[in-house]
Enzyme design. Structure first.
Site, short mmCIF file in Angstrom:
data_model
loop_
_atom_site.label_atom_id
_atom_site.label_comp_id
_atom_site.label_asym_id
_atom_site.label_seq_id
_atom_site.Cartn_x
_atom_site.Cartn_y
_atom_site.Cartn_z
N HIS A 133 -4.50 1.35 -2.43
CA HIS A 133 -5.47 2.29 -1.86
C HIS A 133 -4.89 3.71 -1.84
O HIS A 133 -3.86 3.95 -1.20
CB HIS A 133 -5.80 1.83 -0.45
CG HIS A 133 -6.74 2.73 0.30
ND1 HIS A 133 -8.10 2.62 0.21
CD2 HIS A 133 -6.50 3.75 1.15
CE1 HIS A 133 -8.67 3.53 0.98
NE2 HIS A 133 -7.71 4.24 1.56
N GLU B 12 -2.54 -0.68 0.82
CA GLU B 12 -2.32 0.77 0.75
C GLU B 12 -0.89 1.03 0.27
O GLU B 12 -0.05 0.13 0.24
CB GLU B 12 -2.56 1.41 2.12
CG GLU B 12 -2.61 2.93 2.05
CD GLU B 12 -3.45 3.60 3.14
OE1 GLU B 12 -4.11 2.87 3.91
OE2 GLU B 12 -3.46 4.83 3.21
O1 9MR Z 1 1.09 1.39 9.01
C1 9MR Z 1 0.17 1.55 10.09
C2 9MR Z 1 0.03 0.23 10.79
O2 9MR Z 1 1.25 -0.14 11.38
C3 9MR Z 1 -1.07 0.33 11.84
O3 9MR Z 1 -1.30 -0.94 12.40
C4 9MR Z 1 -2.35 0.86 11.19
C5 9MR Z 1 -3.50 1.05 12.18
O4 9MR Z 1 -3.22 2.02 13.12
O5 9MR Z 1 -2.11 2.12 10.58
C6 9MR Z 1 -1.16 2.03 9.55
O6 9MR Z 1 -0.93 3.30 9.04
C7 9MR Z 1 -1.96 3.92 8.30
C8 9MR Z 1 -2.31 5.21 9.02
O7 9MR Z 1 -2.95 4.92 10.23
C9 9MR Z 1 -3.14 6.17 8.18
N1 9MR Z 1 -2.53 6.40 6.90
C10 9MR Z 1 -2.31 5.16 6.17
C11 9MR Z 1 -1.38 4.26 6.93
C12 9MR Z 1 -1.04 2.99 6.13
O8 9MR Z 1 -2.10 2.09 6.04
#
Ligand code: 9MR
Length: 733
Positions: free
Chosen positions: A656, A713
């Site tokens: 992603h 992602e």
């Molecule tokens: O890596 C993050 C994960 O630990 C959390 O559970 C999640 C939800 O808050 O968010 C992940 O981080 C994302 C971030 O919020 C936005 N940019 C992409 C990150 C990777 O998916």
């Protein structure tokens, strides 16, 4: 039941959770009923609409449009029909015939025709001559205000699009997604080290030992043996056996392993691949950079304009205000790395990523010589430090006048995919300061002070004074937490336990200054004597182990340092024991088999702890443990694929990302080689994963699709783990 996270719920791209009832009771089936009126465009194009300036022209019984060039988003130009009834839980077949100038893309959606314009289903086929397209999906919500639409915006040039036989039929049987997992013999598809352990996993119904044979690339059998039955593996639900061919040590390419009538994907025996991987995992960061043009001569196929430098349509990061009511100043926060597949920049994740790269530098002498092909290559500073400094400079800019640090800066609202950084039209906002972000900066700026001293003493001094100031500010404001609900337009990265960040920052400040005040804080911290190595050792939210590892590895005179080292070795033994009992060799056993978001990086970071034990003790079992643990990432897993793009016969390709969005726009690239995918995530927060993977067990909660932001992602912290670990392995080989 899975809940929808708000962090990537844009009005247009996001869909409400698809609670497909696959596996549970199938809903009473309606007759197959056509929902679209006049989908064949017979005599008239009513009741279809199109966006202003793009009239529908009826051509040979089809609906055609001249799509204007120069729009940004797919939805800036569209044809559609409203007032579609959708029943929640019902499965629909969405089909149409479409053609368009070769290579252009239509985003075909079924969604809500009114705000918040949720998307229930989307596909983005690449067009050419007329083709029939047909998809099924399960409606996640019921509405009388549904819509089918064909979004054709986002192209620089004008083009021609035609559509016909548009149909949405309810009451069709749901399709069950079955991943293609290939041969049942699972190996590290990249390479085993000649002197290292060599294990594979066989998926089989058999419960007694089976013969295996190792074959070289000329088809000669070079080793044979018998497998070991291991029973049912919790992490996958499969009955499995393991194969150990460690005794074979000859370097070569194109080996395969055969057992139970199945032959594995090919693999090498040799160390070269890990040297390339060490460089690729680090090269990943240049193309994540914000605020600078990415040069195509340095990254062929990846060149792009600078993102967020105050050139329209960007609103730019040069003069960013706070969210309303949060502060009365603006900051110049240009630069840094984009966090992941979004255009946000978050201090806590940037900090842990920089820490891991600087730690690689501190633990590996040879990484200093690795050429990353970045604009700074050739100066007298190692490339890894030049790259990390790009982010450090940004982190320093996030410090507020009172010494506290803003948690993050990102778009006001979520944007769709694809979207190049320079094309992002959203206003940018600084979010409130937080204790976690402030301590995170204190920790990495303190580390930077010792690391950069030999290359740029002035920068080192500037970093140290920012670190001291941040640490003092955090002590004055010890409970300022980022809000869990601040997740519109960017991730929340909320964290309301900061004893670990206090400990980590005090440890780094002590290691760089030797000052008593900081060692007193380290010794007084509840984290200092706690077991800080959980199911996952460390990540952006849990940083105590980062401090503990550095206290063990970086020379210092902390009283009781032997116990610090021992705690790291004990943690490594714990992860090793898990790995030994795991038939896929994974040192990660989350409670209730609930695999966390970014599980691949958790697995890798646990291996980093084992590698630290190897450095501390020289014990061969730790070195072997790290190598066995690597195999999972590269194909010794339930899905039989490598999670690192470009490494292994079958690897993740569609992580992603708004700019590596090849799956949605063929003119854009896939992520570069050496990009680590997030990996299996039992909570499958995104609609695509919910549609395909509901009911998945552990390792199966992953899909290599660009829409699956919760399992697939790319991210700076995940690649940092890969970089550090591949650096360690490259040094071994
Ligand atoms: O890596 C993050 C994960 O630990 C959390 O559970 C999640 C939800 O808050 O968010 C992940 O981080 C994302 C971030 O919020 C936005 N940019 C992409 C990150 C990777 O998916």
């Amino acid at each position: 039941m899975v809940s929808m996270h708000l962090w990537e719920r844009s009005p247009v791209i996001a869909a409400v959770a698809t609670l497909a009832l696959v596996g549970a009771a199938v809903p009473a089936r309606a007759d197959e009923v056509e929902q679209v009126v006049n989908g064949g465009f017979d005599g008239t194009t009513d009741p279809f609409w199109s966006t202003p300036g793009m009239p529908i022209v009826s051509t040979d019984g089809r609906a055609c449009v001249d799509v204007p060039g120069g729009t940004t988003n797919r939805w800036d130009a569209a044809i559609g029909q409203n007032d579609i009834d959708l029943v929640a839980g019902e499965t629909y077949r969405f089909s149409f015939d479409a053609s368009g100038d070769a290579g252009h893309v239509v985003r075909a959606i079924t969604g809500l025709a009114v705000s918040p314009y949720d998307t229930y289903f989307e596909q983005s086929p690449v067009l050419g001559d007329t083709q029939h397209y047909s998809f099924t999906f399960t409606a996640s919500a019921g509405t009388a205000q549904g819509q089918v639409a064909f979004q054709v915006g986002g192209s620089a040039e004008p083009w021609h699009f035609c559509v016909d036989n548009v149909s949405l039929v309810g009451g069709v049987p749901p399709e069950v997604y079955v991943p293609d997992t290939g041969p049942r013999v699972r190996v590290n598809q990249v390479a085993y080290l000649p002197s290292g352990p060599k294990a594979a996993t066989l998926v089989t119904d058999a419960t007694t030992a089976l013969p295996w044979r190792l074959t070289d690339k000329r088809g000669r059998t070079v080793a044979t043996g018998h497998s070991t039955p291991r029973g049912v593996d919790t992490s996958s639900g499969q009955n499995v056996q393991t194969i150990d061919f460690s005794r074979y040590r000859r370097t070569g390419t194109g080996y395969t392993l055969t057992a139970d009538g199945e032959t594995s994907r090919p693999f090498d025996i040799g160390g070269k691949a890990y040297e390339t991987l060490r460089a690729d995992a680090l090269k990943f960061y240049y193309t994540q950079r914000s605020g600078i043009e990415i040069r195509d001569d340095l990254r062929p196929g990846y060149g792009r304009a600078a993102g967020h430098v105050d050139v329209a349509p960007n609103q730019g990061d040069g003069n960013v205000p706070c969210q309303p009511g949060v502060c009365d100043y603006t900051l110049d926060v240009r630069g840094g790395w984009y966090d992941a597949g979004d255009h946000g920049k978050y201090v806590v994740n940037g900090g842990i990523s920089v820490w891991e790269l600087l730690s690689e530098y501190e633990q590996s002498r040879s990484v200093r010589k690795v050429d990353l092909a970045i604009p700074e290559s050739g100066d007298r500073t190692p490339d890894i430090l030049d790259e990390a400094r790009w982010e450090l400079e940004f982190l320093l800019k996030m410090q507020a006048p009172n010494g506290m640090v803003h948690h993050k800066i990102h778009d006001q609202a979520w944007t769709g995919l694809p979207l190049l950084p320079a094309q992002d039209p959203q206003p940018r906002e600084l979010h409130p300061v937080s204790t976690a972000a402030t301590l995170n900066l204190a920790a990495v700026a303190a580390q930077a002070a010792r690391v950069y001293r030999a290359y740029d003493p002035a920068f080192a001094a500037r970093a140290l004074s920012a670190a001291r100031r941040a640490y003092t500010a955090a002590k004055t404001n010890p409970i300022v937490y980022a809000s869990a609900s601040d997740g519109t337009g960017g991730g929340a990265y909320n964290d309301d336990k900061v004893t670990d960040e206090f400990y980590w920052a005090a440890a780094e400040l002590y290691l760089s200054t030797g000052e008593k005040g900081y060692s007193a804080d380290v010794l007084a911290s509840p984290e200092h004597t706690a077991d800080v190595f959980g199911a996952g050792a460390f990540d952006w939210a849990a940083t105590a182990a980062a401090g503990r590892l550095d206290l063990a590895l970086i020379p210092n005179r902390l009283p009781g340092r032997d116990r610090v080292k021992l705690s790291v070795v004990q943690a490594a033994r714990k992860y090793l024991a898990l790995q030994d009992s795991h038939p896929y060799g994974v040192g990660y056993a989350p409670a209730n088999n609930m695999w966390d978001w970014g599980s691949n990086s958790i697995i890798v970071n646990n291996l980093v702890v084992i590698s630290a034990a190897h450095q501390l003790t020289g014990g061969r079992e730790y070195r072997d443990g790290v190598l066995t643990g690597l195999d999972y990432l590269f194909g010794r897993n339930a899905l039989n694929q490598s999670y690192v793009t470009g490494y292994g016969e079958v690897s993740s390709q569609n992580e992603h990302s708004r700019w590596y969005a090849h799956q949605l726009d063929p003119s854009l690239p896939n992520p570069p080689a050496g990009t680590l995918a997030g990996g299996p995530n039992s909570s499958i927060q995104d609609p695509l994963a919910q549609e395909k993977l509901t009911g998945c067990v552990g390792q199966f909660c992953y899909i290599d699709d660009i829409q699956s932001w919760s399992t697939n992602e790319e991210a700076i912290n995940w690649n940092a783990a890969l970089a550090r670990l591949s650096g360690y392995v490259a040094d071994l080989s």
